[in-house]
Design a protein around this motif. Structure first.
Motif, PDB file in Angstrom:
ATOM      1  N   GLY A 233       0.749  -1.142   0.088  1.00  0.00           N
ATOM      2  CA  GLY A 233      -0.055  -0.073  -0.033  1.00  0.00           C
ATOM      3  C   GLY A 233       1.059   1.228   0.119  1.00  0.00           C
ATOM      4  N   LYS A 234       2.159   1.044  -0.446  1.00  0.00           N
ATOM      5  CA  LYS A 234       2.862   2.185  -0.550  1.00  0.00           C
ATOM      6  C   LYS A 234       3.582   2.348  -1.927  1.00  0.00           C
ATOM      7  CE  LYS A 234       4.048   1.799   4.289  1.00  0.00           C
ATOM      8  NZ  LYS A 234       5.305   1.843   5.517  1.00  0.00           N
ATOM      9  N   SER A 235       4.238   3.375  -2.157  1.00  0.00           N
ATOM     10  CA  SER A 235       4.854   3.459  -3.460  1.00  0.00           C
ATOM     11  C   SER A 235       6.534   3.110  -3.327  1.00  0.00           C
ATOM     12  CB  SER A 235       4.999   5.034  -4.036  1.00  0.00           C
ATOM     13  OG  SER A 235       5.795   5.835  -3.115  1.00  0.00           O
ATOM     14  N   PRO A 236       7.170   2.561  -4.298  1.00  0.00           N
ATOM     15  CA  PRO A 236       8.534   2.358  -4.112  1.00  0.00           C
ATOM     16  C   PRO A 236       9.277   3.387  -3.611  1.00  0.00           C
ATOM     17  CG  PRO A 236       7.745   1.499  -6.501  1.00  0.00           C
ATOM     18  CD  PRO A 236       6.539   2.555  -5.882  1.00  0.00           C
ATOM     19  N   LYS A 237       9.040   4.844  -3.979  1.00  0.00           N
ATOM     20  CA  LYS A 237       9.715   5.982  -3.543  1.00  0.00           C
ATOM     21  C   LYS A 237       9.662   5.915  -1.815  1.00  0.00           C
ATOM     22  CE  LYS A 237      12.671   9.663  -4.153  1.00  0.00           C
ATOM     23  NZ  LYS A 237      12.328   9.887  -2.791  1.00  0.00           N
ATOM     24  N   GLU A 238       8.337   5.759  -1.660  1.00  0.00           N
ATOM     25  CA  GLU A 238       8.094   5.733  -0.095  1.00  0.00           C
ATOM     26  C   GLU A 238       9.080   5.089   0.756  1.00  0.00           C
ATOM     27  OE1 GLU A 238       3.816   6.735   1.263  1.00  0.00           O
ATOM     28  OE2 GLU A 238       3.380   5.541  -0.595  1.00  0.00           O
ATOM     29  N   LEU A 239       9.076   3.538   0.279  1.00  0.00           N
ATOM     30  CA  LEU A 239       9.940   2.677   0.954  1.00  0.00           C
ATOM     31  C   LEU A 239      11.573   3.333   1.078  1.00  0.00           C
ATOM     32  CD1 LEU A 239       8.798  -0.763  -0.301  1.00  0.00           C
ATOM     33  CD2 LEU A 239       8.328   0.508   1.686  1.00  0.00           C
ATOM     34  N   ILE A 240      12.102   4.040   0.024  1.00  0.00           N
ATOM     35  CA  ILE A 240      13.328   4.305  -0.205  1.00  0.00           C
ATOM     36  C   ILE A 240      13.500   5.510   0.980  1.00  0.00           C
ATOM     37  CG2 ILE A 240      14.968   5.817  -1.369  1.00  0.00           C
ATOM     38  CD1 ILE A 240      14.046   4.356  -3.629  1.00  0.00           C
ATOM     39  N   ASP A 241      12.442   6.429   0.872  1.00  0.00           N
ATOM     40  CA  ASP A 241      12.500   7.602   1.786  1.00  0.00           C
ATOM     41  C   ASP A 241      12.406   7.080   3.195  1.00  0.00           C
ATOM     42  OD1 ASP A 241      12.227   9.331  -0.222  1.00  0.00           O
ATOM     43  OD2 ASP A 241      10.182   9.780  -0.174  1.00  0.00           O
ATOM     44  N   GLU A 242      11.565   6.067   3.514  1.00  0.00           N
ATOM     45  CA  GLU A 242      11.350   5.503   4.982  1.00  0.00           C
ATOM     46  C   GLU A 242      12.904   4.845   5.331  1.00  0.00           C
ATOM     47  OE1 GLU A 242       8.508   2.401   4.779  1.00  0.00           O
ATOM     48  OE2 GLU A 242       6.968   3.802   4.902  1.00  0.00           O
ATOM     49  N   GLN A 243      13.622   4.353   4.486  1.00  0.00           N
ATOM     50  CA  GLN A 243      14.918   3.991   4.806  1.00  0.00           C
ATOM     51  C   GLN A 243      15.843   5.236   5.172  1.00  0.00           C
ATOM     52  OE1 GLN A 243      15.582   0.662   5.251  1.00  0.00           O
ATOM     53  NE2 GLN A 243      17.540   1.263   6.220  1.00  0.00           N
ATOM     54  N   VAL A 244      15.619   6.141   4.482  1.00  0.00           N
ATOM     55  CA  VAL A 244      16.494   7.413   4.623  1.00  0.00           C
ATOM     56  C   VAL A 244      16.088   7.767   6.009  1.00  0.00           C
ATOM     57  CG1 VAL A 244      16.934   9.680   3.990  1.00  0.00           C
ATOM     58  CG2 VAL A 244      17.026   7.813   2.349  1.00  0.00           C
ATOM     59  N   ILE A 245      15.038   8.073   6.330  1.00  0.00           N
ATOM     60  CA  ILE A 245      14.538   8.466   7.574  1.00  0.00           C
ATOM     61  C   ILE A 245      14.957   7.742   8.737  1.00  0.00           C
ATOM     62  CG2 ILE A 245      12.322   8.869   9.048  1.00  0.00           C
ATOM     63  CD1 ILE A 245      12.921  11.040   7.167  1.00  0.00           C
ATOM     64  N   LEU A 246      14.699   6.242   8.629  1.00  0.00           N
ATOM     65  CA  LEU A 246      15.085   5.370   9.637  1.00  0.00           C
ATOM     66  C   LEU A 246      16.599   5.547  10.061  1.00  0.00           C
ATOM     67  CD1 LEU A 246      14.737   3.002  11.748  1.00  0.00           C
ATOM     68  CD2 LEU A 246      14.904   1.424   9.873  1.00  0.00           C
ATOM     69  N   GLU A 247      17.416   5.347   9.033  1.00  0.00           N
ATOM     70  CA  GLU A 247      18.915   5.521   9.212  1.00  0.00           C
ATOM     71  C   GLU A 247      19.412   7.064   9.813  1.00  0.00           C
ATOM     72  OE1 GLU A 247      22.864   4.416   9.391  1.00  0.00           O
ATOM     73  OE2 GLU A 247      20.993   3.347   9.356  1.00  0.00           O
ATOM     74  N   SER A 248      18.621   8.052   9.276  1.00  0.00           N
ATOM     75  CA  SER A 248      18.651   9.386  10.023  1.00  0.00           C
ATOM     76  C   SER A 248      18.414   9.512  11.476  1.00  0.00           C
ATOM     77  CB  SER A 248      17.929  10.448   9.229  1.00  0.00           C
ATOM     78  OG  SER A 248      18.178  10.417   7.700  1.00  0.00           O
ATOM     79  N   LYS A 249      17.230   8.961  11.684  1.00  0.00           N
ATOM     80  CA  LYS A 249      16.923   8.783  13.228  1.00  0.00           C
ATOM     81  C   LYS A 249      18.089   8.247  14.006  1.00  0.00           C
ATOM     82  CE  LYS A 249      11.696   8.854  12.864  1.00  0.00           C
ATOM     83  NZ  LYS A 249      10.758   7.933  12.832  1.00  0.00           N
ATOM     84  N   ARG A 250      18.662   7.085  13.459  1.00  0.00           N
ATOM     85  CA  ARG A 250      19.700   6.265  14.041  1.00  0.00           C
ATOM     86  C   ARG A 250      20.868   7.178  14.436  1.00  0.00           C
ATOM     87  NH1 ARG A 250      19.393   0.904  10.181  1.00  0.00           N
ATOM     88  NH2 ARG A 250      17.895  -0.056  11.353  1.00  0.00           N
ATOM     89  N   LEU A 251      21.337   7.943  13.226  1.00  0.00           N
ATOM     90  CA  LEU A 251      22.375   8.849  13.458  1.00  0.00           C
ATOM     91  C   LEU A 251      22.306   9.917  14.276  1.00  0.00           C
ATOM     92  CD1 LEU A 251      23.632   8.865   9.773  1.00  0.00           C
ATOM     93  CD2 LEU A 251      24.400   7.412  11.517  1.00  0.00           C
ATOM     94  N   LEU A 252      20.972  10.414  14.318  1.00  0.00           N
ATOM     95  CA  LEU A 252      20.675  11.845  15.098  1.00  0.00           C
ATOM     96  C   LEU A 252      20.810  11.221  16.483  1.00  0.00           C
ATOM     97  CD1 LEU A 252      17.832  13.125  13.041  1.00  0.00           C
ATOM     98  CD2 LEU A 252      20.038  14.520  13.552  1.00  0.00           C
ATOM     99  N   VAL A 253      20.055  10.155  16.762  1.00  0.00           N
ATOM    100  CA  VAL A 253      19.929   9.729  18.292  1.00  0.00           C
ATOM    101  C   VAL A 253      21.243   9.294  18.936  1.00  0.00           C
ATOM    102  CG1 VAL A 253      18.670   8.531  19.680  1.00  0.00           C
ATOM    103  CG2 VAL A 253      17.634   9.763  18.100  1.00  0.00           C
ATOM    104  N   HIS A 254      21.880   8.310  17.927  1.00  0.00           N
ATOM    105  CA  HIS A 254      22.759   7.325  18.469  1.00  0.00           C
ATOM    106  C   HIS A 254      24.394   7.609  18.200  1.00  0.00           C
ATOM    107  CE1 HIS A 254      19.324   5.032  19.877  1.00  0.00           C
ATOM    108  NE2 HIS A 254      19.071   4.723  18.696  1.00  0.00           N
ATOM    109  N   GLU A 255      24.433   8.535  17.345  1.00  0.00           N
ATOM    110  CA  GLU A 255      25.795   8.954  16.822  1.00  0.00           C
ATOM    111  C   GLU A 255      26.014  10.520  17.256  1.00  0.00           C
ATOM    112  OE1 GLU A 255      28.031   7.027  15.930  1.00  0.00           O
ATOM    113  OE2 GLU A 255      27.046   5.418  14.738  1.00  0.00           O
ATOM    114  N   SER A 256      27.491  10.735  17.572  1.00  0.00           N
ATOM    115  CA  SER A 256      27.930  12.065  17.973  1.00  0.00           C
ATOM    116  C   SER A 256      27.770  12.911  16.518  1.00  0.00           C
ATOM    117  CB  SER A 256      28.910  11.907  18.524  1.00  0.00           C
ATOM    118  OG  SER A 256      29.118  11.028  19.763  1.00  0.00           O
TER     119      SER A 256
END
Length: 299
Positions: A233-256
């Motif tokens: 129920g999502k577009s292929p581009k949405e999945l790419i964006d979701e992965q970018v957001i997930l990794e961004s969250k990881r870096l923002l919270v867990h990395e210096s």
């Protein structure tokens, strides 16, 4: 705030003995507070609960785990233990290469749905009979690991672990079918989507176009758009964006790393573009997300 701790797989007794089994209680005792801090591993973990009720955090999601549940944790995921009331079970840890001893097992781990499912998390429940079968194999593995190492131990452990993974894959496939998770679509379409998601995880920083992945899958962009939309129920581009957001969250919270550094790490030419993108997807600015999720050293 420190960087995400990454734990590497370390054989205990012999380089060929590349599988560990430890009770959750023992692991929590040995690991202490370090396990309550988000971390990654370079190996897979099967989290199997046999007593009590637990909570585990994976990529900003708090997961309830009950007796009979199996949770599959992949190397790319950031996770931590949450201290609750007494609970116990088993953790089985193994690197991907341990299953590369046969061509069949290599193909299995590269294509199994439990490792490449279209959902973010892989957690499922076994009934009493099925769960006892899993626990029985674990006891055999523990017995083998207690013996002095010889040339037969690695293939024996490989076979026993493979049996558990095959049972997990059978259960996962059965649950998908009974819950209509395939949305009545062909298994080939499901495989396209699972493979697409796997590719995104591996290449999203360098490849951000749907066309790139469609070409690698040897299908048209239109076909990829259709199967992803039908199944998720999502577009292929949405999945790419979701992965970018997930990794961004990881870096923002867990990395210096500050927002500017995360923006460049995610391939954005300008931090302002990243901020606009993040706000559009998450609803708040990356600076606010970072502030709200780094108030405690255990976040």
């Amino acid at each position: 705030m420190t960087s995400i701790e990454s734990y590497l797989f370390k054989p205990i007794n012999n380089p060929q003995q590349q599988v560990h089994i430890i009770t959750i209680a023992e692991r929590l005792k040995k690991g202490g507070k370090s396990l309550e801090v988000p971390h990654r591993t370079d190996f897979y973990i099967l989290y199997i609960l046999s007593e009590g009720r637990a909570k585990h955090m994976i990529d900003f999601q708090e997961i309830d785990v009950k007796v009979g549940d199996v949770l599959v944790i992949s190397p790319s995921q950031v996770h931590k233990f949450i201290k609750t009331e007494d609970y116990d079970g088993y953790l089985i840890a193994f690197p991907k290469v341990f299953l590369y001893q046969t061509v069949q097992n290599k193909l299995f781990i590269e294509n199994a749905q439990i490792f490449n499912n279209v959902d973010l998390l892989t957690k499922f429940f076994f009934d009493a009979e099925g769960f006892q079968e899993i626990l029985g194999i674990i006891e055999k593995m523990k017995g083998e690991l207690s013996k002095p190492y010889d040339e037969f131990q690695a293939p024996i452990l490989n076979n026993l672990l493979s049996n558990i993974l095959f049972l997990l894959e059978r259960r996962w496939t059965t649950l998908r079918s009974s819950n209509d998770l395939q949305h009545s679509k062909s298994s080939k379409d499901y495989l396209y989507v699972a493979t697409y998601k796997k590719m995104i995880k591996e290449e999203f920083k360098e490849a951000t176009t749907v066309k790139h992945y469609a070409n690698k899958l040897n299908i048209s962009e239109r076909k990829l758009q259709k199967v992803v939309m039908d199944i998720l129920g999502k577009s292929p581009k949405e999945l790419i964006d979701e992965q970018v957001i997930l990794e961004s969250k990881r870096l923002l919270v867990h990395e210096s790393m500050n927002v500017k550094e995360v923006a460049y790490a995610m391939g954005f030419d300008e931090p302002s573009y990243f901020t606009k993108f993040f706000r559009g997807k998450v609803g708040i600015a990356p600076t606010q997300f970072k502030l709200e999720n780094t108030s405690s050293p255990n976040n």
